[in-house]
Write an enzyme that holds these catalytic residues in place. Structure first.
Site, PDB file in Angstrom:
ATOM      1  N   HIS A 502      -4.655  14.340 -19.620  1.00 54.39           N
ATOM      2  CA  HIS A 502      -4.528  14.773 -18.232  1.00 54.39           C
ATOM      3  C   HIS A 502      -4.007  13.632 -17.347  1.00 54.39           C
ATOM      4  CE1 HIS A 502      -7.836  18.081 -18.845  1.00 54.39           C
ATOM      5  NE2 HIS A 502      -6.654  18.467 -19.269  1.00 54.39           N
ATOM      6  N   ASN A 545      -9.352  20.027 -15.046  1.00 56.00           N
ATOM      7  CA  ASN A 545      -8.070  20.175 -15.742  1.00 56.00           C
ATOM      8  C   ASN A 545      -6.966  20.364 -14.698  1.00 56.00           C
ATOM      9  OD1 ASN A 545     -10.439  21.916 -16.571  1.00 56.00           O
ATOM     10  ND2 ASN A 545      -9.645  21.280 -18.529  1.00 56.00           N
TER      11      ASN A 545
HETATM   12  C1  LIG Z   1      -5.223  19.868 -26.757  1.00 55.75           C
HETATM   13  C2  LIG Z   1      -4.803  20.081 -25.337  1.00 55.75           C
HETATM   14  C3  LIG Z   1      -5.664  20.740 -24.479  1.00 55.75           C
HETATM   15  C4  LIG Z   1      -5.328  20.895 -23.137  1.00 55.75           C
HETATM   16  N1  LIG Z   1      -6.130  21.646 -22.361  1.00 55.75           N
HETATM   17  C5  LIG Z   1      -5.848  21.794 -21.052  1.00 55.75           C
HETATM   18  C6  LIG Z   1      -6.637  22.640 -20.232  1.00 55.75           C
HETATM   19  O1  LIG Z   1      -7.559  23.312 -20.702  1.00 55.75           O
HETATM   20  N2  LIG Z   1      -6.322  22.723 -18.913  1.00 55.75           N
HETATM   21  C7  LIG Z   1      -5.308  22.006 -18.370  1.00 55.75           C
HETATM   22  O2  LIG Z   1      -5.110  22.089 -17.149  1.00 55.75           O
HETATM   23  N3  LIG Z   1      -4.507  21.242 -19.139  1.00 55.75           N
HETATM   24  C8  LIG Z   1      -4.749  21.135 -20.469  1.00 55.75           C
HETATM   25  N4  LIG Z   1      -3.920  20.387 -21.261  1.00 55.75           N
HETATM   26  C9  LIG Z   1      -2.806  19.686 -20.628  1.00 55.75           C
HETATM   27  C10 LIG Z   1      -1.702  20.671 -20.283  1.00 55.75           C
HETATM   28  O3  LIG Z   1      -1.223  21.290 -21.447  1.00 55.75           O
HETATM   29  C11 LIG Z   1      -0.605  19.913 -19.545  1.00 55.75           C
HETATM   30  O4  LIG Z   1      -1.146  19.429 -18.328  1.00 55.75           O
HETATM   31  C12 LIG Z   1       0.587  20.808 -19.209  1.00 55.75           C
HETATM   32  O5  LIG Z   1       1.153  21.348 -20.372  1.00 55.75           O
HETATM   33  C13 LIG Z   1       1.628  19.991 -18.438  1.00 55.75           C
HETATM   34  O6  LIG Z   1       2.738  20.792 -18.216  1.00 55.75           O
HETATM   35  P1  LIG Z   1       4.195  20.168 -18.002  1.00 55.75           P
HETATM   36  O7  LIG Z   1       5.129  21.308 -18.007  1.00 55.75           O
HETATM   37  O8  LIG Z   1       4.156  19.276 -16.832  1.00 55.75           O
HETATM   38  O9  LIG Z   1       4.429  19.201 -19.248  1.00 55.75           O
HETATM   39  P2  LIG Z   1       4.458  19.482 -20.814  1.00 55.75           P
HETATM   40  O10 LIG Z   1       3.647  20.660 -21.158  1.00 55.75           O
HETATM   41  O11 LIG Z   1       4.136  18.193 -21.454  1.00 55.75           O
HETATM   42  O12 LIG Z   1       5.982  19.842 -21.094  1.00 55.75           O
HETATM   43  C14 LIG Z   1       7.001  18.901 -20.924  1.00 55.75           C
HETATM   44  C15 LIG Z   1       8.155  19.241 -21.851  1.00 55.75           C
HETATM   45  O13 LIG Z   1       9.245  18.360 -21.567  1.00 55.75           O
HETATM   46  C16 LIG Z   1       9.892  18.039 -22.776  1.00 55.75           C
HETATM   47  N5  LIG Z   1      10.633  16.796 -22.606  1.00 55.75           N
HETATM   48  C17 LIG Z   1      10.133  15.547 -22.473  1.00 55.75           C
HETATM   49  N6  LIG Z   1      11.121  14.661 -22.353  1.00 55.75           N
HETATM   50  C18 LIG Z   1      12.285  15.349 -22.413  1.00 55.75           C
HETATM   51  C19 LIG Z   1      13.650  14.969 -22.352  1.00 55.75           C
HETATM   52  N7  LIG Z   1      14.025  13.703 -22.167  1.00 55.75           N
HETATM   53  N8  LIG Z   1      14.595  15.949 -22.468  1.00 55.75           N
HETATM   54  C20 LIG Z   1      14.247  17.255 -22.650  1.00 55.75           C
HETATM   55  N9  LIG Z   1      12.949  17.644 -22.717  1.00 55.75           N
HETATM   56  C21 LIG Z   1      11.988  16.699 -22.589  1.00 55.75           C
HETATM   57  C22 LIG Z   1       8.754  17.929 -23.769  1.00 55.75           C
HETATM   58  O14 LIG Z   1       9.231  18.092 -25.089  1.00 55.75           O
HETATM   59  C23 LIG Z   1       7.819  19.050 -23.324  1.00 55.75           C
HETATM   60  O15 LIG Z   1       8.049  20.237 -24.035  1.00 55.75           O
HETATM   61  C24 LIG Z   1      -4.150  20.301 -22.632  1.00 55.75           C
HETATM   62  C25 LIG Z   1      -3.250  19.701 -23.509  1.00 55.75           C
HETATM   63  C26 LIG Z   1      -3.558  19.619 -24.854  1.00 55.75           C
HETATM   64  C27 LIG Z   1      -2.538  19.060 -25.799  1.00 55.75           C
END
Ligand SMILES: Cc1cc2nc3c(=O)[nH]c(=O)nc-3n(C[C@H](O)[C@H](O)[C@H](O)COP(=O)(O)OP(=O)(O)OC[C@H]3O[C@@H](n4cnc5c(N)ncnc54)[C@H](O)[C@@H]3O)c2cc1C
Length: 566
Positions: A502, A545
Site C-alpha cells: 500500500h 486499504n
Molecule cells: C495481495 C494483494 C492484496 C491487496 N489487497 C488490497 C485490498 O484489499 N485493498 C486495497 O485497497 N488494495 C489492495 N491491494 C493493493 C491494490 O491492488 C493496489 O493499490 C491497486 O491495484 C493499485 O492500482 P493502480 O492501478 O494504481 O496500480 P497497479 O494495480 O499496480 O497497476 C499498474 C499497472 O501499470 C503497469 N505498468 C507499470 N509500469 C509500466 C510501464 N512502464 N509501461 C506500461 N505499463 C506499466 C503494471 O504492469 C501494472 O499492471 C492489494 C495488492 C495485493 C498484491
C-alpha cells in the site's frame, strides 16, 4: 495483428514529428498518430477508472500495459476461478508469482555460508537486485505486479473509507469526498453484506462484539468489492479492473482494430518515457513505448497522457523522462503501513457453541443438514460456509486498520493438515506519517529487467510511528486471544516493510511543486496535459486499504481531462 502494428507507419514517413527526444531513434521505430484523445499507461484499477470515465464521455482512449493479458476477460480477478474458491489457500502461490520485488539488496551477508570455492558477488544486478540498496532502509517486500489488471488481478478487495480525521486528506471538502467515495464504491462494487450469512462471520463478529461491549468498540463486516452469485451461493465474484472497465469497454476491446474504435489496450507494451513537445516543455506530445514481443519502438501521439503505473513505477517513468529535477517532490514523502500478522485456531468453546445456535440465526438446521450429509466431518460448519471477513475500523483509541478474516496473501499459508474452517487471520495495518526523507530514488547506471531505472528505497519509521506499531501489536494479540490460540508457525510477527503493498505519496497531491507532484486535479505541476493516478497521489498517512481513495482521485482527474479536451 494488433491495432498498433497495422496503424504504425515508418517513422521517417512522418514529418515533422514535433516532439523532443534526446535518444537516437532506432531504425524500424513506428510513429502512431491515431487521433488518440487520452493515452493511459497502466491497466490496473486506476488506469481503468480513467478509461471508463473518458470512454463514456466519448473520448478515444488507448491504454498501454507492460504485462500480458492472461485472462480472456481483460483485467479479470484470478481468484474468480472456482479452483481458488474451493481452496483459497492455493491462491497464495498465485499472489507470490504475481509479485516482482522492486529492490533486493545484494549484500554479502546472504552468501556467508557459501562454500568458499563458489563464485560469489555482492553486486548482482538482475531482476531487481540492487547493490545500492542499504538493507536497513529497504522496503523488503515492496513489489510490482505486471499483468493486465495490475495488482487488482489478485487483490483482497477490501475497500473501506478512510477515517475522516485521522486518514482523509483535505484535498476536497467533506461533501465532495462523500460524493467521490459513493461514486468509487459504485464503480468497484463495494458491499458489506456478501459474507453476513456465514456462520463463522457471525460467530467471530459477535464474539468480539461481546468481548468489547464495555469499550464501545465497533466490530463489523469488512467492506469488500465483490458480489455473491445469486445462482451459486458458494461463489463470490471478486471485483477487479474488469469490473471497473465494465462490459461496454470490454466489448469494445473485442472489436477488430479500426480508426473509429473508442478503446484499445496494447498489452506487453512498455512505456519508457513521456515526450515533451518541441519548444514547449509544458506540453506532452505523447510517449515512447516498446512492443516487448517484437522489440519495436513506438512513438505514440496523444492529446492527454495519464500515467497509472503503480506507486513506484509511476515515478520511475517520470524519472526516466528526465523530470526528477523539475519535480523536486518526485518519489519523496513515501508512506507504507506497518503490519502485524498472526493466525489463530478457533477456541473449542466457540466451535461447540455453534450447535446450540446461541444467536438464534437458524444454525441448528444448517448444522444438522451438514452433519447428515457428511457424517465423518468433525466440524459443524458446512464446507461452503463463507470465510469470516470482519474489521474493527480506525478510531482515536485504536488508530490502525484491521482485518479479521481468512484470505490468501503471499504469506500465511495454512499447513495442509489443518482444516481452514478453524483458522482466522489477523492483519493490522499501522499509520505512518509522511516525511520527505522517506523516498524512492532511481539509479542512473543500474536498470531493472525492463531496462528502466532501478528503484532504491530509503525508508525509516519515526520513533512515534514505531511506538504506535508496538501498541498495534499489543492490540492484535489481545483481540486474537478472544478468538483462539496461535496456529503453530503463525504466531504474531511484524511483517517486512512493504508487505502491505500500500505504498502512497510518491507523486502526491498538493498545493505547490515544492512538496507535491500533482495538483488537486492530479495534473503534474507545470504541464498542461500530463496526469497521474494511483495510491502514489495520496498525500496523507492512511492505515486502511488505499485503492478506494485512489479511485476517488482518478475520478477527479478524469473529469479534469474531459473538461480540458473541451
Ligand atoms: C495481495 C494483494 C492484496 C491487496 N489487497 C488490497 C485490498 O484489499 N485493498 C486495497 O485497497 N488494495 C489492495 N491491494 C493493493 C491494490 O491492488 C493496489 O493499490 C491497486 O491495484 C493499485 O492500482 P493502480 O492501478 O494504481 O496500480 P497497479 O494495480 O499496480 O497497476 C499498474 C499497472 O501499470 C503497469 N505498468 C507499470 N509500469 C509500466 C510501464 N512502464 N509501461 C506500461 N505499463 C506499466 C503494471 O504492469 C501494472 O499492471 C492489494 C495488492 C495485493 C498484491
Amino acid at each position: 495483428m494488433t491495432a498498433a502494428s497495422i496503424q504504425g507507419q515508418d517513422f521517417h514517413a512522418i514529418d515533422p514529428p514535433g516532439f523532443f527526444l534526446k535518444d537516437k531513434i532506432a531504425e524500424g521505430t513506428k510513429l502512431i498518430d491515431e487521433n488518440i484523445d487520452v493515452l493511459i499507461v497502466g491497466s490496473g484499477p486506476i488506469g481503468a477508472t480513467y478509461a471508463r470515465k473518458l470512454v463514456e464521455s466519448g473520448r478515444k482512449v488507448w491504454m498501454l500495459e507492460v504485462g500480458a493479458q492472461e485472462h480472456r476477460t481483460p483485467g479479470e480477478h484470478k481468484k474468480n476461478a472456482i479452483v481458488f474458491q474451493k481452496d483459497v489457500n492455493s491462491f497464495v502461490n498465485v499472489i507470490k508469482g504475481d509479485l516482482n520485488l522492486l529492490s533486493v539488496p545484494t549484500s554479502k551477508v546472504t552468501s556467508n555460508t557459501l562454500n568458499p570455492v563458489s563464485y560469489s558477488n555482492a553486486a548482482y544486478i538482475q531482476n531487481g537486485q540492487n547493490p545500492n540498496q542499504a538493507p536497513h532502509v529497504n522496503l523488503d517486500n515492496a513489489a510490482a505486479t505486471r499483468t493486465v489488471g495490475g495488482m487488482a488481478a489478485h487483490w483482497t478487495c477490501a475497500t473501506p473509507r478512510p477515517h475522516p480525521k485521522l486518514e482523509l486528506p483535505d484535498t476536497y471538502d467533506s461533501k465532495r469526498w462523500d460524493q467521490l467515495f459513493s461514486a468509487a464504491e459504485r464503480l468497484i462494487g463495494t458491499s458489506s453484506d456478501e459474507f453476513e450469512d456465514s456462520i463463522r462471520q457471525q460467530l467471530v463478529k459477535r464474539t468480539l462484539q461481546e468481548a468489547y461491549a464495555d469499550d464501545d468498540r465497533e466490530f463489523k463486516a469488512l467492506p469488500l468489492a465483490c458480489k455473491r452469485s445469486e445462482q451459486n451461493k458458494s461463489f463470490v465474484k471478486w471485483s477487479s479492473t474488469a469490473t471497473v472497465l465494465g462490459q461496454e469497454l470490454i466489448d469494445i476491446l473485442k472489436q477488430e482494430p479500426s480508426r473509429a474504435k473508442k478503446f484499445e489496450l496494447l498489452d506487453e507494451h512498455l512505456c519508457e518515457k513521456i515526450l515533451p513537445v518541441n519548444d514547449d516543455p509544458k506540453q506532452v506530445w505523447g510517449v515512447k513505448a516498446q512492443d516487448l514481443r517484437t522489440g519495436t519502438d513506438k512513438l505514440i501521439k496523444a492529446k492527454q497522457v495519464v500515467i497509472c503505473a503503480g506507486a513506484v513505477l509511476t515515478p520511475q517513468i517520470l524519472f526516466n523522462s528526465g523530470l526528477d529535477e523539475s519535480l523536486p517532490a518526485l518519489g519523496k514523502w513515501l508512506t507504507e503501513q506497518t503490519m502485524t500478522f498472526c493466525q489463530i485456531v478457533l477456541k473449542k468453546s466457540l466451535i461447540e457453541k455453534v450447535d446450540k445456535d446461541p444467536y438464534h440465526l437458524g444454525w441448528k438446521k444448517i448444522v444438522e443438514a451438514h452433519r447428515k450429509q457428511f457424517k465423518a466431518d468433525p466440524l459443524p460448519f458446512p464446507f461452503d460456509d463463507p470465510d469470516p471477513q470482519i474489521t474493527t475500523p480506525v478510531s482515536d483509541k485504536y488508530p490502525w486498520h484491521t482485518q479479521i478474516h481468512r484470505d490468501a496473501f503471499s504469506y500465511g499459508l495454512v499447513p495442509p493438515a489443518f482444516d481452514q474452517r478453524v483458522i482466522v487471520d489477523l492483519r493490522w495495518f499501522g499509520l505512518v506519517k509522511p516525511v520527505e526523507s522517506n523516498c524512492v530514488t532511481f539509479e542512473h547506471k543500474i536498470k531493472d529487467m525492463y531496462g528502466m531505472p532501478q528503484p532504491t528505497f530509503n525508508y525509516e519509521l519515526s520513533d512515534e510511528d514505531a511506538e504506535q506499531a508496538n501498541e498495534m501489536m499489543n492490540d492484535m494479540t489481545t483481540v486474537a486471544s478472544k478468538l483462539g490460540g496461535y496456529l503453530p508457525g503463525a504466531e504474531p510477527v511484524f511483517l517486512p516493510p512493504g508487505a502491505a503493498l500500500h505504498i502512497c505519496g510518491t507523486t502526491r497531491v498538493g498545493t505547490s511543486k515544492t512538496d507535491s507532484v500533482v495538483d488537486e486535479n492530479c495534473k503534474v505541476w507545470d504541464f498542461n496535459n500530463l496526469y497521474l493516478g494511483g495510491c502514489n497521489v495520496i498525500p496523507t498517512r492512511i492505515a486502511c486499504n488505499p485503492t478506494l481513495t485512489a479511485i476517488c482521485y482518478a475520478l477527479v482527474g478524469a473529469e479534469a481531462i474531459d473538461k480540458a479536451l473541451g
